[in-house]
Scaffold this motif. Structure first.
Motif, PDB file in Angstrom:
ATOM      1  N   VAL A  52       0.782  -1.129  -0.158  1.00 41.53           N
ATOM      2  CA  VAL A  52      -0.081  -0.139  -0.010  1.00 41.53           C
ATOM      3  C   VAL A  52       0.934   1.238  -0.076  1.00 41.53           C
ATOM      4  N   ALA A  53       1.771   1.310   1.129  1.00 43.23           N
ATOM      5  CA  ALA A  53       2.590   2.377   0.902  1.00 43.23           C
ATOM      6  C   ALA A  53       3.514   2.882  -0.071  1.00 43.23           C
ATOM      7  N   LEU A  54       4.360   1.827  -0.260  1.00 45.12           N
ATOM      8  CA  LEU A  54       5.302   1.876  -1.374  1.00 45.12           C
ATOM      9  C   LEU A  54       4.841   2.350  -2.579  1.00 45.12           C
ATOM     10  N   PRO A  55       3.777   1.590  -3.094  1.00 46.98           N
ATOM     11  CA  PRO A  55       3.140   2.147  -4.427  1.00 46.98           C
ATOM     12  C   PRO A  55       2.697   3.489  -4.405  1.00 46.98           C
ATOM     13  N   ILE A  56       1.761   3.899  -3.446  1.00 40.95           N
ATOM     14  CA  ILE A  56       1.671   5.329  -3.276  1.00 40.95           C
ATOM     15  C   ILE A  56       2.655   6.353  -3.119  1.00 40.95           C
ATOM     16  N   ALA A  57       3.704   5.818  -2.490  1.00 41.52           N
ATOM     17  CA  ALA A  57       4.905   7.019  -2.506  1.00 41.52           C
ATOM     18  C   ALA A  57       5.643   6.726  -4.009  1.00 41.52           C
ATOM     19  N   LEU A  58       5.871   5.732  -4.568  1.00 41.42           N
ATOM     20  CA  LEU A  58       6.411   5.816  -5.949  1.00 41.42           C
ATOM     21  C   LEU A  58       5.645   6.402  -6.952  1.00 41.42           C
ATOM     22  N   PHE A  59       4.365   6.444  -6.704  1.00 40.69           N
ATOM     23  CA  PHE A  59       3.227   7.347  -7.879  1.00 40.69           C
ATOM     24  C   PHE A  59       3.539   8.732  -7.521  1.00 40.69           C
ATOM     25  N   ALA A  60       3.720   8.968  -5.974  1.00 43.01           N
ATOM     26  CA  ALA A  60       3.771  10.194  -5.796  1.00 43.01           C
ATOM     27  C   ALA A  60       5.226  11.001  -6.368  1.00 43.01           C
ATOM     28  N   ILE A  61       6.213  10.157  -6.156  1.00 43.82           N
ATOM     29  CA  ILE A  61       7.434  10.552  -6.564  1.00 43.82           C
ATOM     30  C   ILE A  61       7.735  10.904  -7.932  1.00 43.82           C
ATOM     31  N   ILE A  62       6.921   9.747  -8.622  1.00 40.63           N
ATOM     32  CA  ILE A  62       6.973  10.089 -10.329  1.00 40.63           C
ATOM     33  C   ILE A  62       6.000  11.102 -10.829  1.00 40.63           C
ATOM     34  N   ALA A  63       5.135  11.242 -10.041  1.00 34.79           N
ATOM     35  CA  ALA A  63       4.013  12.484 -10.545  1.00 34.79           C
ATOM     36  C   ALA A  63       4.717  13.899 -10.025  1.00 34.79           C
ATOM     37  N   GLY A  64       5.636  13.851  -9.002  1.00 33.04           N
ATOM     38  CA  GLY A  64       6.227  14.884  -8.571  1.00 33.04           C
ATOM     39  C   GLY A  64       7.394  15.342  -9.659  1.00 33.04           C
ATOM     40  N   LEU A  65       8.130  14.392 -10.101  1.00 35.49           N
ATOM     41  CA  LEU A  65       9.155  14.561 -10.890  1.00 35.49           C
ATOM     42  C   LEU A  65       8.340  14.903 -12.458  1.00 35.49           C
ATOM     43  N   VAL A  66       7.312  14.395 -12.796  1.00 38.02           N
ATOM     44  CA  VAL A  66       6.790  14.981 -14.053  1.00 38.02           C
ATOM     45  C   VAL A  66       6.515  16.408 -13.945  1.00 38.02           C
ATOM     46  N   MET A  67       5.644  16.804 -12.938  1.00 40.03           N
ATOM     47  CA  MET A  67       5.253  18.103 -12.664  1.00 40.03           C
ATOM     48  C   MET A  67       6.592  19.250 -12.753  1.00 40.03           C
ATOM     49  N   VAL A  68       7.563  18.592 -11.884  1.00 39.15           N
ATOM     50  CA  VAL A  68       8.733  19.580 -11.786  1.00 39.15           C
ATOM     51  C   VAL A  68       9.683  19.643 -13.173  1.00 39.15           C
ATOM     52  N   LEU A  69       9.881  18.596 -13.796  1.00 36.49           N
ATOM     53  CA  LEU A  69      10.593  18.557 -14.900  1.00 36.49           C
ATOM     54  C   LEU A  69       9.784  18.970 -16.555  1.00 36.49           C
ATOM     55  N   ASP A  70       8.527  19.361 -16.143  1.00 39.00           N
ATOM     56  CA  ASP A  70       7.715  19.467 -17.392  1.00 39.00           C
ATOM     57  C   ASP A  70       8.321  20.877 -17.793  1.00 39.00           C
ATOM     58  N   ARG A  71       8.649  21.072 -19.044  1.00 38.62           N
ATOM     59  CA  ARG A  71       8.989  22.222 -19.613  1.00 38.62           C
ATOM     60  C   ARG A  71       8.115  22.983 -20.325  1.00 38.62           C
ATOM     61  N   SER A  72       6.920  22.672 -20.301  1.00 36.86           N
ATOM     62  CA  SER A  72       5.863  23.528 -21.429  1.00 36.86           C
ATOM     63  C   SER A  72       5.304  24.735 -20.480  1.00 36.86           C
TER      64      SER A  72
END
Length: 87
Positions: A52-72
């Protein structure tokens, strides 16, 4: 006529489920295979953390990286006042 088809589909689905349950034998899961070496079981906290916790944490990390590294740079919705119209 529609109820007859629904009844037929329900009978088919329940019959198929029943046959699959009867054909599978969960009792065979109790016998160990050659070379089977199960480890120690997980506690409730370890299981919740792993599944439960590990998949939620991985999803949050990936979503955060996508939002931060989005260059549009087009983050604002274009409105009719932003559009130049030739008169």
């Amino acid at each position: 006529m529609d109820k007859k088809n629904a009844l037929r589909a329900g009978a088919l689905a329940s019959g198929t489920t029943l046959m699959m349950m009867l054909m599978s034998s969960p009792a065979l899961a109790l016998t160990r295979d050659d070379g089977d070496d199960p480890g120690n079981g997980l506690s409730v906290i370890e299981t919740l953390g792993l599944y439960v916790a590990l998949p939620i944490a991985l999803f949050a990390i990936i979503a955060g990286l996508v939002m931060v590294l989005d260059r549009s740079h087009d983050r604002q919705a274009r409105t009719s006042s932003d559009i130049d119209v030739k008169a």
